[in-house]
Design an enzyme around this catalytic site. Sequence first.
Site, mmCIF file in Angstrom:
data_model
loop_
_atom_site.group_PDB
_atom_site.id
_atom_site.type_symbol
_atom_site.label_atom_id
_atom_site.label_comp_id
_atom_site.label_asym_id
_atom_site.label_seq_id
_atom_site.Cartn_x
_atom_site.Cartn_y
_atom_site.Cartn_z
ATOM 1 N N PHE A 39 -2.092 60.889 38.282
ATOM 2 C CA PHE A 39 -3.088 61.569 39.107
ATOM 3 C C PHE A 39 -4.017 60.550 39.761
ATOM 4 O O PHE A 39 -4.443 59.589 39.108
ATOM 5 C CB PHE A 39 -3.982 62.482 38.243
ATOM 6 C CG PHE A 39 -3.256 63.617 37.580
ATOM 7 C CD1 PHE A 39 -3.002 64.800 38.265
ATOM 8 C CD2 PHE A 39 -2.842 63.512 36.254
ATOM 9 C CE1 PHE A 39 -2.343 65.855 37.643
ATOM 10 C CE2 PHE A 39 -2.183 64.567 35.629
ATOM 11 C CZ PHE A 39 -1.937 65.740 36.328
ATOM 12 N N ASP A 40 -4.355 60.787 41.015
ATOM 13 C CA ASP A 40 -5.502 60.115 41.634
ATOM 14 C C ASP A 40 -6.752 60.826 41.103
ATOM 15 O O ASP A 40 -6.662 61.926 40.549
ATOM 16 C CB ASP A 40 -5.374 60.253 43.159
ATOM 17 C CG ASP A 40 -6.589 59.712 43.906
ATOM 18 O OD1 ASP A 40 -7.224 58.756 43.412
ATOM 19 O OD2 ASP A 40 -6.918 60.265 44.970
ATOM 20 N N GLY A 41 -7.914 60.203 41.286
ATOM 21 C CA GLY A 41 -9.150 60.805 40.770
ATOM 22 C C GLY A 41 -9.836 61.733 41.765
ATOM 23 O O GLY A 41 -9.642 62.947 41.750
ATOM 24 N N ASP B 275 -4.571 62.326 47.327
ATOM 25 C CA ASP B 275 -5.034 62.993 48.555
ATOM 26 C C ASP B 275 -4.984 62.063 49.756
ATOM 27 O O ASP B 275 -5.242 62.491 50.881
ATOM 28 C CB ASP B 275 -6.467 63.534 48.372
ATOM 29 C CG ASP B 275 -7.484 62.404 48.267
ATOM 30 O OD1 ASP B 275 -8.498 62.424 48.993
ATOM 31 O OD2 ASP B 275 -7.273 61.473 47.461
#
Length: 312
Positions: free
Chosen positions: A178-180, A293
């Site tokens: 996951f990106d943050g 994103d």
Amino acid sequence: SSLLSPNPSFLPVLQKDPSEALVIAVTTRAIFNLEEEHKLYLEKGKEEYARHQQANQDKPLPPGTAFAFIQAAQYVNEKILESNLAEKDLFDILVLSNNSPESGVRIINSAKHYGLEISKFCFVSNKDSTQYLKSHGVKLFLSADRIDVCNALQRGVSAALVFQQEVQAPSTPLRVVFDGDAVLFSDETDQVFQEQGLEGAVRYERAMEAVPMGEGPLKAFAMHLGKIRKKFSQEKSPIRTYLVTARSGRDMGIRAIKTLQEWGLAIDEAFFMDGAPKGPILAQIQPHIFFDDGLHNIQGAQDVGVPSAWVP
């Protein structure tokens, strides 16, 4: 018909309880590579496409971007049931398709060919099939159509856009990156960064260090994944989760770590990249899926053959 012919590798799929399971919906173009067929659909229309699918119904479709992720989720189910046959907290995969039921025969046959454990096939010929996500209790929706993904996010369902790419199927366990900001967390700091630059964002983070961040579009999915992971010791877990963020550890790491602690979300490894490209670290991790994103990060992941999903 080939549908009725016995296939020894195709066992009856365990019916899962959607109120307890981690329900993942995938579209046919996310799980199989249908790029040629989709081109035919766009150029020649629905009837020609349907004819092609029916004529080729016994020819398995090649795997698509989300294929390895779905296979790895199936591996996790096997491990859970090995330790507890009564366990209900399992991955439940459903295919949501804009195909007509007649065109769908090839999709069902392809799933059977690969031994994929898919509990439900929904063939919806009308435009917006995302209206059915909530009624199935879907926690994550993967699609190759941007409008689908935006519709799902507006309906409050975690969703991401997969881009068709050649994917090397990595080995087990299931690895999810996951990106943050704007993925696991809300985009509040991103907004400060847009308005006040990096210095402003760092000031904001320091002032807010003790305050957990808001939740991002994939938090609910990550939390359920974390819940399944807690059934195992860290050494024996068939799931590994990673945070790979552009944040710098020195200036912005503490708040991210504190937020995860506050949520009770254990992450196996966290990388604070301070704006450096994510491709090299992703190539090392070899995840089954990477959520971000930023389209430049998705491109970087694709360049190293990592299956990626964009959260718009």
